[in-house]
Motif scaffolding. Structure first.
Motif, PDB file in Angstrom:
ATOM      1  N   ALA A   1       0.839  -1.202   0.000  1.00  0.00           N
ATOM      2  CA  ALA A   1       0.000   0.000   0.000  1.00  0.00           C
ATOM      3  C   ALA A   1       0.871   1.247   0.000  1.00  0.00           C
ATOM      4  O   ALA A   1       1.808   1.370   0.803  1.00  0.00           O
TER       5      ALA A   1
ATOM      6  N   LYS B   1      -2.367   3.898   2.730  1.00  0.00           N
ATOM      7  CA  LYS B   1      -2.764   2.695   3.477  1.00  0.00           C
ATOM      8  C   LYS B   1      -4.257   2.580   3.758  1.00  0.00           C
ATOM      9  O   LYS B   1      -4.938   3.589   3.958  1.00  0.00           O
ATOM     10  N   TYR B   2      -4.673   1.322   3.847  1.00  0.00           N
ATOM     11  CA  TYR B   2      -5.987   0.972   4.394  1.00  0.00           C
ATOM     12  C   TYR B   2      -5.743   0.621   5.860  1.00  0.00           C
ATOM     13  O   TYR B   2      -5.024  -0.329   6.159  1.00  0.00           O
ATOM     14  N   TRP B   3      -6.255   1.416   6.760  1.00  0.00           N
ATOM     15  CA  TRP B   3      -6.097   1.102   8.193  1.00  0.00           C
ATOM     16  C   TRP B   3      -7.319   1.629   8.918  1.00  0.00           C
ATOM     17  O   TRP B   3      -7.366   2.784   9.339  1.00  0.00           O
TER      18      TRP B   3
ATOM     19  N   SER C   1      -0.942 -12.073   3.137  1.00  0.00           N
ATOM     20  CA  SER C   1      -2.352 -12.453   3.297  1.00  0.00           C
ATOM     21  C   SER C   1      -3.123 -11.907   2.099  1.00  0.00           C
ATOM     22  O   SER C   1      -4.056 -12.544   1.608  1.00  0.00           O
TER      23      SER C   1
ATOM     24  N   SER D   1      -9.187 -10.838   3.287  1.00  0.00           N
ATOM     25  CA  SER D   1      -8.533  -9.698   3.943  1.00  0.00           C
ATOM     26  C   SER D   1      -8.711  -8.501   3.029  1.00  0.00           C
ATOM     27  O   SER D   1      -8.720  -8.646   1.793  1.00  0.00           O
ATOM     28  N   GLY D   2      -8.876  -7.324   3.633  1.00  0.00           N
ATOM     29  CA  GLY D   2      -9.199  -6.124   2.847  1.00  0.00           C
ATOM     30  C   GLY D   2      -8.215  -5.906   1.712  1.00  0.00           C
ATOM     31  O   GLY D   2      -8.600  -5.721   0.549  1.00  0.00           O
ATOM     32  N   SER D   3      -6.913  -5.958   2.047  1.00  0.00           N
ATOM     33  CA  SER D   3      -5.903  -5.642   1.033  1.00  0.00           C
ATOM     34  C   SER D   3      -5.869  -6.674  -0.096  1.00  0.00           C
ATOM     35  O   SER D   3      -5.324  -6.403  -1.163  1.00  0.00           O
TER      36      SER D   3
ATOM     37  N   ARG E   1      -6.961  -5.796  -3.637  1.00  0.00           N
ATOM     38  CA  ARG E   1      -6.073  -5.091  -4.576  1.00  0.00           C
ATOM     39  C   ARG E   1      -5.083  -6.016  -5.262  1.00  0.00           C
ATOM     40  O   ARG E   1      -4.318  -5.570  -6.110  1.00  0.00           O
TER      41      ARG E   1
ATOM     42  N   SER F   1      -3.541  -7.536  11.584  1.00  0.00           N
ATOM     43  CA  SER F   1      -3.981  -6.189  11.217  1.00  0.00           C
ATOM     44  C   SER F   1      -5.408  -5.886  11.708  1.00  0.00           C
ATOM     45  O   SER F   1      -5.687  -4.735  12.051  1.00  0.00           O
TER      46      SER F   1
ATOM     47  N   MET G   1      -6.194  -2.655  13.747  1.00  0.00           N
ATOM     48  CA  MET G   1      -7.155  -1.638  13.271  1.00  0.00           C
ATOM     49  C   MET G   1      -8.211  -1.347  14.333  1.00  0.00           C
ATOM     50  O   MET G   1      -8.603  -0.197  14.544  1.00  0.00           O
TER      51      MET G   1
ATOM     52  N   MET H   1       0.346   6.414   9.781  1.00  0.00           N
ATOM     53  CA  MET H   1      -0.336   5.177  10.196  1.00  0.00           C
ATOM     54  C   MET H   1       0.338   4.598  11.445  1.00  0.00           C
ATOM     55  O   MET H   1      -0.331   4.176  12.388  1.00  0.00           O
TER      56      MET H   1
ATOM     57  N   ASP I   1       4.471  -1.532   6.666  1.00  0.00           N
ATOM     58  CA  ASP I   1       3.114  -2.018   6.939  1.00  0.00           C
ATOM     59  C   ASP I   1       3.026  -2.588   8.357  1.00  0.00           C
ATOM     60  O   ASP I   1       3.792  -2.182   9.213  1.00  0.00           O
ATOM     61  N   ALA I   2       2.125  -3.549   8.566  1.00  0.00           N
ATOM     62  CA  ALA I   2       1.909  -4.048   9.926  1.00  0.00           C
ATOM     63  C   ALA I   2       2.981  -5.068  10.296  1.00  0.00           C
ATOM     64  O   ALA I   2       2.694  -6.246  10.523  1.00  0.00           O
TER      65      ALA I   2
HETATM   66  O1  PMV Z   1      -5.715  -6.514   4.496  1.00  0.00           O
HETATM   67  P1  PMV Z   1      -5.256  -6.577   5.893  1.00  0.00           P
HETATM   68  O2  PMV Z   1      -6.363  -6.819   6.831  1.00  0.00           O
HETATM   69  O3  PMV Z   1      -4.127  -7.560   6.056  1.00  0.00           O
HETATM   70  O4  PMV Z   1      -4.654  -5.148   6.266  1.00  0.00           O
HETATM   71  C1  PMV Z   1      -3.629  -4.538   5.531  1.00  0.00           C
HETATM   72  C2  PMV Z   1      -3.039  -3.436   6.299  1.00  0.00           C
HETATM   73  C3  PMV Z   1      -1.807  -2.769   5.697  1.00  0.00           C
HETATM   74  O5  PMV Z   1      -1.020  -3.696   5.000  1.00  0.00           O
HETATM   75  C4  PMV Z   1      -0.968  -2.186   6.824  1.00  0.00           C
HETATM   76  C5  PMV Z   1      -2.185  -1.599   4.796  1.00  0.00           C
HETATM   77  C6  PMV Z   1      -2.686  -1.943   3.419  1.00  0.00           C
HETATM   78  O6  PMV Z   1      -3.413  -1.109   2.863  1.00  0.00           O
HETATM   79  O7  PMV Z   1      -2.295  -2.983   2.856  1.00  0.00           O
END
Ligand code: PMV
Length: 333
Positions: free
Chosen positions: A32, A35-37, A124, A156-158, A161, A209, A213, A259, A299-300
């Motif tokens: 990212a 970021k998505y957070w 992930s 997972s959200g990311s 993408r 994450s 979050m 972030m 990132d995380a």
């Molecule tokens: O998709 P998740 O729930 O693993 O969260 C991703 C969080 C970050 O990698 C820190 C930011 C992002 O946008 O990928």
């Protein structure tokens, strides 16, 4: 709305009948840039802001899925059998529960990841995206990329993408059911752009994450973070369009630092940064003061991703000898 409702909406009358014994798919990891957070709905991973990423070419996950006659799923990661009681298998089983079919309820999943898993290298994201692509092939659903992105988001959200190479924008959307919250490619290329991966630790992160979050909601800076990220998303997109590297690098780095400030001021506190991470960050700032165009994002997890242009590749590699360099646009067909 729950995950199973979203899946029902997308799959409609489509059947869960395997069209082949095994299906295999690859998805790239994505980093990212904005970021998505923060989730506005944690049941179906709806974000509080839009986000922008860059995919990592051939770095990512290849997953094979085979329906099996058994009493449970079987998982292999990089050739190693993973016990069903592990965190990884537990998350995967929960996700697969959404796609079981009566005749052969369980699956054998073989996953190969080119990057350390669970260490903040977006495995992930590539993992769930590869799994959704493999399921789409296995059951011959013929889903659009938009719908695959929504399904990957359930993992997972990311992951929403990770279905494309290059720059990708995940629009947050506004609908309650999340049908307008999916990613799509940004049709811009930047052939000079390079990403450098610095592994500081390949240990699995202590705080996943979703936990991070949720705890970040306690930070006094939460509202500022949301406002900044909304602005950063627009500004970063513009610097990509203008190929303005110093502005781009500054915005990406500042978004990551914001972030982590948010994360560090949550309660109970979370700190993904290790002393070695900080040492590399200071080295980057020193090099920048000396005129080298290098920026970072994080990132995380404790690992860093450097951003620089091809002209500076040799210099950056000399200062960071263990750097794994990715040319993200070499893979864009
Ligand atoms: O998709 P998740 O729930 O693993 O969260 C991703 C969080 C970050 O990698 C820190 C930011 C992002 O946008 O990928």
């Amino acid at each position: 709305m729950e995950k199973k409702d979203v899946i029902e909406k997308i799959l409609g009358q489509r059947q869960y009948i395997p069209r082949q014994d095994t299906a295999t798919a690859f998805a790239p990891a994505n980093i990212a840039l904005c970021k998505y957070w923060g989730k506005r709905n944690s049941l179906i991973n709806l974000p509080c802001t839009s986000s922008i990423s860059i995919s990592l070419g051939d770095q990512g996950t290849t997953t094979s899925i085979t329906p099996i006659d058994s009493h449970g799923d079987i998982f292999y990661v990089n050739g190693q059998h993973i016990p069903l009681t592990s965190k990884f298998a537990a998350r995967m089983q929960q996700f697969l529960d959404l796609f079981r079919y009566p005749q052969k309820k369980f699956f054998e999943i073989k996953t190969i990841s080119t990057l350390p898993i669970g260490a903040g290298f977006a495995t992930s994201a590539s993992g769930y995206a590869a799994l959704i692509l493999a399921l789409n092939t296995l059951f011959d659903w013929k889903l659009s990329k938009k719908n695959l992105s929504i399904l990957a988001r359930m993992g997972s959200g990311s992951a929403s993408r990770s279905l494309w190479q290059g720059f990708v924008l995940w629009r947050m959307g506004s609908l309650k059911n999340g049908m307008d919250s999916y990613a799509s490619p940004i049709p811009l290329v930047w052939p000079q752009l390079r990403i450098g991966l610095i592994t500081i630790s390949d240990q699995e992160k202590k705080w996943d994450s979703s936990t991070g979050m949720a705890l970040s909601l306690q930070s006094p800076f939460y509202r500022c973070w949301i406002r900044k990220t909304q602005q950063d998303c627009l500004a970063i997109k513009k610097t990509i369009k203008d190929q303005d590297f110093s502005q781009f690098g500054a915005l990406v780095e500042s978004n990551a630092l914001a972030m982590h400030s948010l994360i560090q001021t949550s309660w109970p506190p979370i700190y993904y940064t290790l002393p070695q991470t900080l040492a590399v960050i200071h080295r980057i700032w020193e090099l920048r003061d000396q005129g080298l165009g290098v920026y970072f994002t994080q990132d995380a997890g404790p690992n860093l991703k450097l951003l620089f242009l091809a002209d500076n590749e040799k210099d950056v590699a000399q200062f960071f000898p263990k750097l794994q360099i990715v040319n993200p646009f070499a893979y864009l067909s």
